[in-house]
Motif scaffolding. Sequence first.
Motif, short mmCIF file in Angstrom:
data_model
loop_
_atom_site.label_atom_id
_atom_site.label_comp_id
_atom_site.label_asym_id
_atom_site.label_seq_id
_atom_site.Cartn_x
_atom_site.Cartn_y
_atom_site.Cartn_z
N LEU A 1 13.78 -29.89 -21.16
CA LEU A 1 13.43 -30.26 -22.53
C LEU A 1 14.12 -31.57 -22.95
O LEU A 1 13.52 -32.40 -23.64
CB LEU A 1 13.75 -29.13 -23.49
CG LEU A 1 12.75 -27.97 -23.40
CD1 LEU A 1 13.24 -26.76 -24.17
CD2 LEU A 1 11.37 -28.39 -23.93
N LEU A 2 15.36 -31.76 -22.52
CA LEU A 2 16.04 -33.03 -22.81
C LEU A 2 15.28 -34.20 -22.18
O LEU A 2 15.13 -35.26 -22.80
CB LEU A 2 17.49 -32.99 -22.31
CG LEU A 2 18.45 -32.13 -23.15
CD1 LEU A 2 19.72 -31.82 -22.38
CD2 LEU A 2 18.78 -32.81 -24.48
N HIS A 3 14.79 -34.01 -20.97
CA HIS A 3 13.98 -35.03 -20.29
C HIS A 3 12.72 -35.33 -21.10
O HIS A 3 12.36 -36.49 -21.31
CB HIS A 3 13.63 -34.54 -18.89
CG HIS A 3 12.64 -35.41 -18.17
ND1 HIS A 3 13.01 -36.54 -17.49
CD2 HIS A 3 11.29 -35.31 -18.03
CE1 HIS A 3 11.93 -37.11 -16.96
NE2 HIS A 3 10.87 -36.38 -17.27
N GLN A 4 12.07 -34.27 -21.58
CA GLN A 4 10.86 -34.47 -22.40
C GLN A 4 11.17 -35.25 -23.67
O GLN A 4 10.33 -36.01 -24.16
CB GLN A 4 10.28 -33.12 -22.81
CG GLN A 4 9.59 -32.40 -21.69
CD GLN A 4 8.83 -31.23 -22.26
OE1 GLN A 4 9.35 -30.42 -23.01
NE2 GLN A 4 7.58 -31.16 -21.92
N LEU A 5 12.36 -35.03 -24.20
CA LEU A 5 12.75 -35.70 -25.45
C LEU A 5 13.21 -37.14 -25.22
O LEU A 5 13.58 -37.83 -26.17
CB LEU A 5 13.87 -34.90 -26.13
CG LEU A 5 13.41 -33.57 -26.75
CD1 LEU A 5 14.59 -32.64 -26.99
CD2 LEU A 5 12.65 -33.83 -28.05
N GLY A 6 13.20 -37.56 -23.95
CA GLY A 6 13.55 -38.96 -23.66
C GLY A 6 15.01 -39.20 -23.33
O GLY A 6 15.45 -40.34 -23.29
N TYR A 7 15.77 -38.13 -23.10
CA TYR A 7 17.16 -38.29 -22.65
C TYR A 7 17.13 -38.69 -21.18
O TYR A 7 16.38 -38.11 -20.39
CB TYR A 7 17.94 -36.98 -22.82
CG TYR A 7 18.27 -36.62 -24.25
CD1 TYR A 7 19.58 -36.70 -24.72
CD2 TYR A 7 17.28 -36.19 -25.12
CE1 TYR A 7 19.89 -36.35 -26.03
CE2 TYR A 7 17.58 -35.85 -26.44
CZ TYR A 7 18.88 -35.93 -26.88
OH TYR A 7 19.19 -35.60 -28.17
N ASP A 8 17.98 -39.64 -20.80
CA ASP A 8 17.93 -40.16 -19.44
C ASP A 8 19.15 -39.79 -18.60
O ASP A 8 19.05 -39.67 -17.39
CB ASP A 8 17.81 -41.69 -19.46
CG ASP A 8 16.40 -42.12 -19.82
OD1 ASP A 8 15.45 -41.52 -19.29
OD2 ASP A 8 16.26 -43.03 -20.65
N ASN A 9 20.30 -39.66 -19.25
CA ASN A 9 21.54 -39.50 -18.49
C ASN A 9 21.89 -38.01 -18.38
O ASN A 9 22.74 -37.50 -19.11
CB ASN A 9 22.65 -40.30 -19.18
CG ASN A 9 23.77 -40.63 -18.22
OD1 ASN A 9 23.85 -40.09 -17.12
ND2 ASN A 9 24.67 -41.50 -18.65
N LEU A 10 21.19 -37.33 -17.49
CA LEU A 10 21.27 -35.87 -17.39
C LEU A 10 21.74 -35.45 -16.01
O LEU A 10 21.34 -36.03 -15.00
CB LEU A 10 19.88 -35.25 -17.63
CG LEU A 10 19.16 -35.62 -18.92
CD1 LEU A 10 17.74 -35.08 -18.91
CD2 LEU A 10 19.94 -35.07 -20.13
N THR A 11 22.57 -34.42 -15.95
CA THR A 11 23.00 -33.90 -14.65
C THR A 11 23.25 -32.40 -14.75
O THR A 11 23.42 -31.84 -15.83
CB THR A 11 24.25 -34.66 -14.15
OG1 THR A 11 24.48 -34.33 -12.77
CG2 THR A 11 25.49 -34.33 -14.95
#
Length: 291
Positions: free
Chosen positions: A261-271
């Motif tokens: 969901l964070l990816h869908q919301l446009g967050y890029d720096n995820l791990t």
Amino acid sequence: MSGRNGLISTAELADILGQADLRLFDCTTYLEPAPEGSSLPYLAVPGRHTFEAGHIPGADFLDLQSEFSDPNTELRFMMLDVAHLERAFGRHGVSNGSQVVLYSIGTPMWATRFWWMLQSLGFESASVLDGGLDKWKLEGRPLETGPAQGYKPATFTAKPKTGFFVDKHETLAATSERGTVVVNALGPQFHKGLEPSRYGRPGRVPGSCNVSAATLLDPKTKAFVPLGEADAKFKAQGITKDKRVVAYCGGGISATIDLFLLHQLGYDNLTLYDGSMGEWAKDTSLPIETG
């Protein structure tokens, strides 16, 4: 079909069933109680039985624990090396030109885990079915029974990306980094350490916030909550786009719902902290926080 957000609706999937490049997979695993005296937190039982009882027509079945996870560790579902994963996806007919759709039963976390793995391998054309088999069945859409027919084997070449997985040392370091927020996807009672943990010591990674994966789903249809609602939950915990996010849960599975969901919301720096509480709670050299 996949684009930025990697989400596909049941109606969209119904329209493309039978397309030559479609690779459709049921990814379901069930977590059963471990026998008395076992060192394992649970038994990982592949959902082959529910697949054979009813699946979306043309789907194949993926067994996360036995075919797509590292067998050489006590922890369940740890990420395998790239060469093994290339061969495993290739055996199931995935090539670099495939359109992959992933679904699971009861919760999308098994599908989002495979989606996260494929993202880390540089494969962009994977989508998660919103609502999975639950929503498909609620809508009265067709089912097929019996064993998987599978797809013709193919060659899959990964273009691995770094930064998708972190270990316990990097997670510990992240707890004191100003630009990083650590988020726990387990339920609030486990986050606070109010209930015994099947992983070991109750509690959480110190300083981590809590956005329970279960709160990001519609309890009836198992579909994801609207993006605006998800965004509000993340922002309420101080998760903003200028920060790096490290997500964890019990075994590196439900945290991928938060990451999806964070990816869908446009967050890029995820791990993802792959070992999650399965590792952290047992390692007494690591600090733990309750309350």
